[in-house]
Design an enzyme around this catalytic site. Structure first.
Site, PDB file in Angstrom:
ATOM      1  N   ARG A 179       0.842  -1.196   0.000  1.00 57.77           N
ATOM      2  CA  ARG A 179       0.000   0.000   0.000  1.00 57.77           C
ATOM      3  C   ARG A 179       0.881   1.252   0.000  1.00 57.77           C
ATOM      4  O   ARG A 179       0.821   2.098   0.897  1.00 57.77           O
ATOM      5  CB  ARG A 179      -0.919   0.012   1.203  1.00 57.77           C
ATOM      6  CG  ARG A 179      -2.184   0.797   0.875  1.00 57.77           C
ATOM      7  CD  ARG A 179      -3.208   0.683   1.945  1.00 57.77           C
ATOM      8  NE  ARG A 179      -4.419   1.344   1.523  1.00 57.77           N
ATOM      9  CZ  ARG A 179      -5.624   0.900   1.806  1.00 57.77           C
ATOM     10  NH1 ARG A 179      -5.776  -0.188   2.475  1.00 57.77           N
ATOM     11  NH2 ARG A 179      -6.674   1.575   1.419  1.00 57.77           N
ATOM     12  N   CYS A 180       1.684   1.329  -1.011  1.00 62.21           N
ATOM     13  CA  CYS A 180       2.764   2.309  -1.021  1.00 62.21           C
ATOM     14  C   CYS A 180       3.186   2.528  -2.453  1.00 62.21           C
ATOM     15  O   CYS A 180       3.135   1.615  -3.259  1.00 62.21           O
ATOM     16  CB  CYS A 180       3.901   1.728  -0.183  1.00 62.21           C
ATOM     17  SG  CYS A 180       5.510   2.413  -0.509  1.00 62.21           S
ATOM     18  N   GLU A 185      -2.909   4.939  -1.139  1.00 61.44           N
ATOM     19  CA  GLU A 185      -1.744   4.628  -0.301  1.00 61.44           C
ATOM     20  C   GLU A 185      -1.570   5.634   0.836  1.00 61.44           C
ATOM     21  O   GLU A 185      -0.885   5.343   1.827  1.00 61.44           O
ATOM     22  CB  GLU A 185      -0.452   4.660  -1.141  1.00 61.44           C
ATOM     23  CG  GLU A 185      -0.587   4.225  -2.584  1.00 61.44           C
ATOM     24  CD  GLU A 185      -0.859   2.751  -2.737  1.00 61.44           C
ATOM     25  OE1 GLU A 185      -0.608   2.032  -1.774  1.00 61.44           O
ATOM     26  OE2 GLU A 185      -1.348   2.324  -3.782  1.00 61.44           O
TER      27      GLU A 185
HETATM   28  O1  CDP Z   1      -4.510   2.645  -7.738  1.00 61.40           O
HETATM   29  P1  CDP Z   1      -5.568   2.521  -6.672  1.00 61.40           P
HETATM   30  O2  CDP Z   1      -6.925   2.231  -7.207  1.00 61.40           O
HETATM   31  O3  CDP Z   1      -5.165   1.616  -5.568  1.00 61.40           O
HETATM   32  O4  CDP Z   1      -5.614   3.937  -5.899  1.00 61.40           O
HETATM   33  P2  CDP Z   1      -6.341   5.324  -6.208  1.00 61.40           P
HETATM   34  O5  CDP Z   1      -6.056   5.788  -7.577  1.00 61.40           O
HETATM   35  O6  CDP Z   1      -5.913   6.210  -5.107  1.00 61.40           O
HETATM   36  O7  CDP Z   1      -7.880   5.033  -6.103  1.00 61.40           O
HETATM   37  C1  CDP Z   1      -8.492   4.349  -5.024  1.00 61.40           C
HETATM   38  C2  CDP Z   1      -9.990   4.582  -5.085  1.00 61.40           C
HETATM   39  O8  CDP Z   1     -10.265   5.915  -4.602  1.00 61.40           O
HETATM   40  C3  CDP Z   1     -10.567   4.504  -6.495  1.00 61.40           C
HETATM   41  O9  CDP Z   1     -11.860   3.941  -6.481  1.00 61.40           O
HETATM   42  C4  CDP Z   1     -10.616   5.940  -6.890  1.00 61.40           C
HETATM   43  O10 CDP Z   1     -11.531   6.221  -7.896  1.00 61.40           O
HETATM   44  C5  CDP Z   1     -10.967   6.662  -5.577  1.00 61.40           C
HETATM   45  N1  CDP Z   1     -10.463   8.044  -5.615  1.00 61.40           N
HETATM   46  C6  CDP Z   1     -11.342   9.107  -5.626  1.00 61.40           C
HETATM   47  O11 CDP Z   1     -12.554   8.905  -5.509  1.00 61.40           O
HETATM   48  N2  CDP Z   1     -10.852  10.403  -5.768  1.00 61.40           N
HETATM   49  C7  CDP Z   1      -9.533  10.637  -5.849  1.00 61.40           C
HETATM   50  N3  CDP Z   1      -9.062  11.876  -5.997  1.00 61.40           N
HETATM   51  C8  CDP Z   1      -8.626   9.561  -5.789  1.00 61.40           C
HETATM   52  C9  CDP Z   1      -9.126   8.268  -5.691  1.00 61.40           C
END
Ligand code: CDP
Length: 807
Positions: free
Chosen positions: A384-385, A760
């Site tokens: 998670r990093c 992360e």
């Molecule tokens: O790559 P990973 O999906 O682990 O991480 P992320 O891009 O941080 O997104 C995690 C979840 O949080 C996803 O469902 C994204 O759509 C949501 N998210 C969000 O709603 N708004 C953001 N600015 C960033 C992420």
């Protein structure tokens, strides 16, 4: 307009687009037990494979005798390194440019290393077979302590590298050395230290831990001999990369390899790399002509498939006596275990550790990292990093607290004094990154006001006095952490995996009735992509999110993407989704102009369709445009409404956050109580606030686990002593504190929708908050730094070392 005409607010709300707390669509199947995981894949005639593993951490393998195993009813084959050599697969390449044994080839290098693969008609028969395989070992001296790995007389671990004076990342200084990586200006930094009024130096260790997802690593491989096609269902965070790797190492045509990641129960970096189980199951299927399933058990997962951290960071900060930082010098001893199987972009042997200057305006910095081999499991995954950013954040956030203690300043005030200011963005850090945007002072002050920081400090002061008077046995700590992350790997100019640029992709196809499907190169392992990706499309093209089906994880249908890890999905794939939607919108505008008999430039976008400028009643909804796309497009235009986008981000995104942990510790028992934990995150534009909150809750729970007990620990003989959930701290709702979440919004200037990653962040920012709370609690008793994890025993030991235990 009559009373039934929806208002603008109602039209916007009906889309459930960005900013909406849309309920997770995937939960309908998860909460009803209808998820489809790898272990749910059951094919006719399917066989099962399981490993014989080494009880030794370092030993020569003198012989392997499978005779008795093959007599066990149901056992069909025992695969060893000798078998794999016939297909040139005894060793496999790692993502870090090293090679790794698939099955023990002459020796074993860590406890529970894979030695032989038993294939049987069911799992129980395979297990019985394992017990009958006789392996003769000759134990060798073991290297567990990373600080002893490069001693002159340390045992040679990797005999296959004998005589190799350089590796994938340059020269090797010792037979157990992997690489040295340096960044920054050494001379300038050394000069800053010579001139400094104040310096601090501390060896800050981030212990070895493990992502331990709910579902372990597993696969089903099915080789179709007639068509020469290999289908692999697996727990993969990056299915396309797995397909390419299989094509390269198994020499199969890539179009004949079908990789499917069905529902995956958590990844956290554990499911990025390729493991021996995948290779052995594929070879077993090719050899037997039958599908073969491999499912790891919990002990195997914890002890053999990857680890995280194990960074030992000698950290020095130079500053003025008023606490203004003037230089940072860090040396890391990075324990990579038996093989360098770190999952980092190719050019970054220590990931993005050079974000170690954190949120502070260091005029100069220098970093060096030595990677070394020991008799431990390989890995070095980003739990998670975003590729060692967690280690970097811990290093600098502990360092800043240690400096605050030395100059006698409040840790929060010291941070406020040294933050990169809002007007300095885009900011070029001394170690080479360009931070896109930030407003650190606002976030920090909001945190301090919300928790009433000043009154917490007064309470702490009073409690310390009471402790000194003998009126209480409890001490109180305030753990401040302010982190800057670097997520969204990444720009092709500096990020690739095995030569493949780290772009991501989206294909959107709209159907005549105003519905559609979006296929994306990422793979959700619980982050709710099916929900949020549809929200981006809903806002961009004005169709309700419910009308958009999101599909990921099938290499035959999804466009090529680099997968999900390191919070890259939103920064990279999220941008690809918006860009694909914008291509659709551009074509939709042409269709609308044709139907409304106006020039395209005379149209403007209005929530869910186009309207003619100055004539608000003359409109065409996106739903109607979808229909028109299939029956009356302008002359010369192709019918249909679909688009693909491959997005190569111009930069990373730099989310940040201000966290605080308030903790009391009973010095006589070491028992701690987390009184309050407040986390303010800034991830730019927020797609789904409810999903963000869920991400923060989950990440904080992992941070809590890591900081307060979760550890992969070895005894001097190399036995893993925390190999099950009996010993490896896995908090449940009972131990987990209450989380308070908050936010500010500083959009990314280069991302199409201004979003940064968030998944992360809570792990990155959470660990230093917990650790700083423990260290802050003990600091008035004369302690500078207590190593993690801070379990009850270690807290008690710290009190003992400080001489404050009750008589
Ligand atoms: O790559 P990973 O999906 O682990 O991480 P992320 O891009 O941080 O997104 C995690 C979840 O949080 C996803 O469902 C994204 O759509 C949501 N998210 C969000 O709603 N708004 C953001 N600015 C960033 C992420």
């Amino acid at each position: 307009m009559n009373d039934l005409t929806p208002t603008r607010e109602q039209r916007t709300a009906a889309l459930e687009g960005m900013g909406c707390k849309r309920k997770r669509v995937e939960d309908a199947r998860f909460t009803q037990g209808k998820g489809n995981y790898v272990d749910d894949v059951k094919l006719p005639g399917m066989l099962h494979g399981d490993f014989v593993r080494s009880p030794h951490a370092h030993a020569r393998v003198k012989s392997i005798n499978s005779e008795e195993a093959l007599k066990v009813p149901g056992v069909l084959a025992v695969i060893t390194a000798e078998t794999l050599k016939t297909v040139n697969l005894a060793w496999m390449p790692t993502l870090a440019g090293d090679v790794q044994m698939v099955l023990a080839d002459g020796k074993v290098l860590f406890q529970n290393q894979e030695v032989a693969f038993v294939v049987a008609t069911d799992r129980y028969a395979a297990d019985d077979g394992i017990n009958k395989v006789v392996v003769e070992y000759e134990p060798l001296p073991v290297v567990i302590d990373p600080f002893k790995a490069m001693d002159k007389d340390a045992p040679v671990l990797r005999e296959d590298l004998t005589g190799k004076t350089s590796g994938a990342h340059g020269p090797r200084k010792h037979h157990n050395h992997i690489f040295e990586w340096t960044v920054g200006d050494k001379d300038l930094t050394d000069a800053a230290f010579r001139k400094a009024e104040v310096t601090v130096k501390e060896m800050i260790s981030y212990h070895r831990t493990h992502p331990s997802p709910l579902e372990t690593c597993q696969c089903v491989c099915s080789f179709d001999k007639i068509g020469g096609e290999l289908t692999i269902w697996g727990t993969f965070q990056a299915p396309h990369v797995i397909r390419t790797v299989v094509a390269l190492i198994a020499k199969l045509p890539e179009q004949k390899i079908h990789v499917i990641s069905p529902d995956v129960g958590g990844g956290f970096g554990n499911k990025v790399g390729a493991y021996p189980g995948y290779i052995c199951a594929a070879v077993a299927s090719i050899v037997t002509g039958k599908p073969v399933k491999w499912v790891e058990d919990r002990i195997e997962n914890l002890t053999a498939t990857s680890f995280a951290r194990d960074y030992h960071m000698t950290t020095e900060i130079a500053a003025t006596k008023e606490g203004k930082v003037t230089g940072l010098r860090v040396h890391v001893l990075a324990d990579h275990g038996a093989f360098d199987a770190c999952a980092d972009p190719s050019k970054w042997p220590a990931g993005f550790f050079n974000i170690v200057t954190g949120s502070y305006d260091f005029p100069t910095a220098h970093l060096s990292v030595d990677g070394i081999y020991t008799n431990k499991a390989p890995g070095g995954v980003a739990y998670r990093c975003s590729f060692r950013v967690t280690e970097a954040a811990y290093c600098i956030e502990r360092g800043m607290d240690i400096l605050a203690q030395k100059v006698g300043m409040d840790p929060a005030e010291l941070r406020l004094k040294n933050f990169i200011r809002k007007e300095q963005f885009p900011y070029h850090s001394a170690l080479g990154w360009e931070y896109d945007s930030g407003d650190y002072h606002t976030a920090m002050r909001k945190m301090m006001e919300t928790v009433n920081y000043a009154s917490l400090r007064s309470e702490q002061a009073a409690m310390r006095e009471a402790f000194k008077r003998g009126e209480t046995r409890e001490i109180m700590g305030l753990g401040v952490s302010f982190f800057t992350e670097i997520v969204g790997a990444g720009p092709s100019k500096n990020c690739d995996i095995l030569g493949i640029a780290m772009f991501d992709s989206c294909e959107i196809r709209l159907h005549p009735t105003g519905a559609g499907i979006a296929r994306v190169g990422t793979k959700s392992t619980g982050q709710g992509h099916e929900t949020t990706w549809a929200q981006i499309i809903a806002t961009e093209i004005g169709l309700p999110a419910d009308n958009i089906m999101v599909e990921e994880g099938n290499t035959d249908t999804a466009p090529y993407g680099l997968g999900t890890y390191g919070s890259r999905s939103t920064p990279v794939a999220g941008a690809a989704i918006a860009m694909a939607a914008r291509k659709i919108k551009a074509k939709a505008q042409m269709i609308a102009a044709y139907k409304l008999e106006v020039h395209e430039d005379d149209l403007e976008w209005d929530i869910d369709g186009f309207r003619v400028k100055g004539l608000p009643e003359k409109t065409m909804s996106m739903k109607d445009i979808c229909w028109a796309a299939y029956n009356s497009v302008p002359p010369g235009m192709e019918p249909g409404l679909e688009a693909v986008s491959y997005y190569d981000p111009p930069n990373m995104t730099y989310p940040f956050g201000a966290y605080i942990c308030v903790m009391n510790i009973d010095v006589d028992t070491g028992v701690y109580k987390i009184r309050r934990f407040y986390a303010l995150d800034d991830c730019g534009t927020r797609i789904n606030p409810m999903i963000i909150e869920g991400q923060v809750h989950g990440g904080l729970t992992e941070a809590f686990a890591i900081a307060m007990g979760q550890e992969i620990r070895y005894d001097p003989e190399g036995n893993v002593v925390t190999g099950s959930f009996m010993d490896f701290f896995m908090p449940t709702a009972v131990e987990t504190p209450h989380w308070e979440t908050d936010f500010t919004v500083t959009p990314s200037p280069h991302h199409p929708i201004g979003a940064k990653g968030v998944g992360e962040s809570p792990n990155v920012g959470g660990v230093p908050a917990f650790s700083n709370a423990v260290n802050d609690a003990f600091s008035f008793l004369g302690s500078t730094h207590i190593q993690m994890p801070h379990d009850y025993w270690r807290n008690w030991a710290a009190a003992k070392n400080l001489g404050v235990l009750a008589a």
